[in-house]
Every structure is written in structure tokens, then in C-alpha cells.
Scaffold this motif. Structure first.
Motif, short mmCIF file in Angstrom:
data_model
loop_
_atom_site.label_atom_id
_atom_site.label_comp_id
_atom_site.label_asym_id
_atom_site.label_seq_id
_atom_site.Cartn_x
_atom_site.Cartn_y
_atom_site.Cartn_z
N ASN A 19 -46.05 52.41 11.14
CA ASN A 19 -44.86 52.12 11.94
C ASN A 19 -44.03 53.39 12.03
OD1 ASN A 19 -42.87 50.88 13.37
ND2 ASN A 19 -42.13 49.61 11.70
N LEU A 20 -43.94 53.93 13.22
CA LEU A 20 -43.17 55.14 13.45
C LEU A 20 -41.73 54.79 13.83
CD1 LEU A 20 -45.68 57.26 15.57
CD2 LEU A 20 -45.52 57.02 13.07
N SER A 21 -40.82 55.65 13.40
CA SER A 21 -39.41 55.47 13.72
C SER A 21 -38.86 56.71 14.38
CB SER A 21 -38.60 55.18 12.45
OG SER A 21 -39.04 54.01 11.82
N CYS A 22 -37.89 56.51 15.25
CA CYS A 22 -37.23 57.61 15.94
C CYS A 22 -35.74 57.35 15.95
CB CYS A 22 -37.76 57.72 17.36
SG CYS A 22 -36.87 58.89 18.42
N THR A 23 -34.98 58.30 15.49
CA THR A 23 -33.53 58.15 15.50
C THR A 23 -32.91 59.35 16.21
OG1 THR A 23 -33.35 59.20 13.33
CG2 THR A 23 -33.47 56.80 13.39
N VAL A 24 -31.76 59.09 16.83
CA VAL A 24 -31.06 60.11 17.60
C VAL A 24 -29.68 60.32 17.00
CG1 VAL A 24 -30.25 60.79 19.89
CG2 VAL A 24 -32.27 59.32 19.66
N VAL A 31 -28.39 56.38 26.97
CA VAL A 31 -29.84 56.50 26.83
C VAL A 31 -30.48 55.56 27.82
CG1 VAL A 31 -31.81 56.12 25.31
CG2 VAL A 31 -29.74 57.21 24.42
N TYR A 32 -31.26 56.11 28.73
CA TYR A 32 -31.87 55.31 29.78
C TYR A 32 -33.25 54.80 29.38
CZ TYR A 32 -28.15 57.63 32.33
OH TYR A 32 -26.93 58.09 32.72
N ALA A 33 -33.91 55.56 28.54
CA ALA A 33 -35.24 55.16 28.09
C ALA A 33 -35.60 55.93 26.84
CB ALA A 33 -36.29 55.42 29.18
N SER A 70 -40.61 49.08 20.26
CA SER A 70 -39.34 48.35 20.26
C SER A 70 -38.23 49.39 20.19
CB SER A 70 -39.26 47.37 19.09
OG SER A 70 -39.40 48.03 17.85
N CYS A 71 -37.13 49.08 20.86
CA CYS A 71 -36.02 50.02 20.92
C CYS A 71 -34.70 49.29 20.74
CB CYS A 71 -35.99 50.75 22.26
SG CYS A 71 -37.40 51.80 22.57
N ASP A 72 -33.80 49.97 20.11
CA ASP A 72 -32.41 49.53 20.08
C ASP A 72 -31.62 50.62 20.79
OD1 ASP A 72 -29.77 48.92 19.54
OD2 ASP A 72 -30.23 48.07 17.58
N HIS A 73 -31.43 50.43 22.09
CA HIS A 73 -30.80 51.49 22.86
C HIS A 73 -29.36 51.72 22.44
CE1 HIS A 73 -34.15 52.22 25.58
NE2 HIS A 73 -34.37 50.92 25.58
N ALA A 74 -28.70 50.66 22.00
CA ALA A 74 -27.31 50.81 21.56
C ALA A 74 -27.24 51.69 20.31
CB ALA A 74 -26.70 49.44 21.27
N LYS A 75 -28.22 51.53 19.42
CA LYS A 75 -28.25 52.34 18.20
C LYS A 75 -29.09 53.60 18.40
CE LYS A 75 -27.60 48.50 15.00
NZ LYS A 75 -28.15 47.76 13.83
N GLN A 76 -29.64 53.75 19.59
CA GLN A 76 -30.43 54.93 19.93
C GLN A 76 -31.55 55.16 18.93
OE1 GLN A 76 -27.62 58.11 20.58
NE2 GLN A 76 -26.72 57.08 22.36
N SER A 77 -32.34 54.13 18.75
CA SER A 77 -33.48 54.22 17.86
C SER A 77 -34.68 53.53 18.51
CB SER A 77 -33.18 53.59 16.50
OG SER A 77 -32.82 52.24 16.65
N ALA A 78 -35.85 54.00 18.14
CA ALA A 78 -37.08 53.45 18.69
C ALA A 78 -38.11 53.35 17.59
CB ALA A 78 -37.60 54.33 19.83
#
Length: 114
Positions: A19-24, A31-33, A70-78
Motif C-alpha cells: 500500500n503506497l501513500s502520498c502526502t503533500v 488539487v485537481y487530481a 484512493s484519494c483524500d483531495h481535501a487532505k491532499q493525500s493519495a
């Protein structure tokens, strides 16, 4: 300054999962995508999966139902749940964030090997 950080890569046996995670960080206003790409040795970078703010998702043809973004655009994480991994999935996986500009992380190595 905007930073995109991936985590969760590693060594896994064929058939296994990661499970990979991405945080901004750095305060992007919009964030559009968000998406995941990968680069395997000797190959071009290719789309793994992406998700838009309005809920559209796209997958590379090779995914064949094995991965889920899966993404949480409000939290800017994927996140990228990868199941039934195969040796051909070995690559560096990058997170891309689409805002008024595009931002990329440094990548996380995924190695599928017995």
C-alpha cells in the motif's frame, strides 16, 4: 515550497500486496487530481492510476483490477493499494499532484521478487 512524498514501497514476493501513500505539504490551494505513475528499468514512465477531484478514476491497462487508488483531495493525500503483485510490477512508483502546476515526488521503489 510544495513537497510531494511517497512511502510504502519495498520488497514483496509475487502474489503479495503493498500500500503506497502520498502526502503533500507546502500549502497547495487547489488539487485537481492525484495519480500514480511508474518507471521500470529500461521503460518509459506510465500511468498506474489517477483520481480527479470530481471522482473520476483511471487505470493503466496492465492493472487488470489488481490495484485500487484512493484519494483524500481535501487532505491532499493519495493511496495505492496493490494486490497480486507480479515481477513485472517492479518499478519506481511516483506520485503526481495536479494543481495550477504539476508536482512530482521523488519516487518509492517497489520490487517484486521471490
Amino acid at each position: 515550497q510544495v513537497q510531494v512524498v511517497e512511502s510504502g514501497g519495498g520488497l514483496v514476493q509475487p502474489g503479495g500486496s503493498l500500500n503506497l501513500s502520498c502526502t503533500v505539504s507546502g500549502g497547495l490551494h487547489s488539487v485537481y487530481a492525484m495519480g500514480w505513475f511508474r518507471t521500470a528499468a529500461g521503460k518509459s514512465r506510465e500511468l498506474v492510476a489517477s483520481s480527479t477531484r470530481v471522482g473520476h478514476t483511471y487505470y493503466g491497462d496492465f492493472v487488470k483490477g489488481r490495484f485500487t487508488i484512493s484519494c483524500d483531495h481535501a487532505k491532499q493525500s493519495a493511496f495505492l493499494q496493490m494486490d497480486r503483485l507480479q515481477p513485472d510490477d517492479t518499478a519506481v512508483y511516483y506520485c503526481k499532484v495536479v494543481s495550477t502546476s504539476d508536482y512530482w515526488g521523488q519516487g518509492t521503489q517497489v520490487t517484486v521478487s521471490s
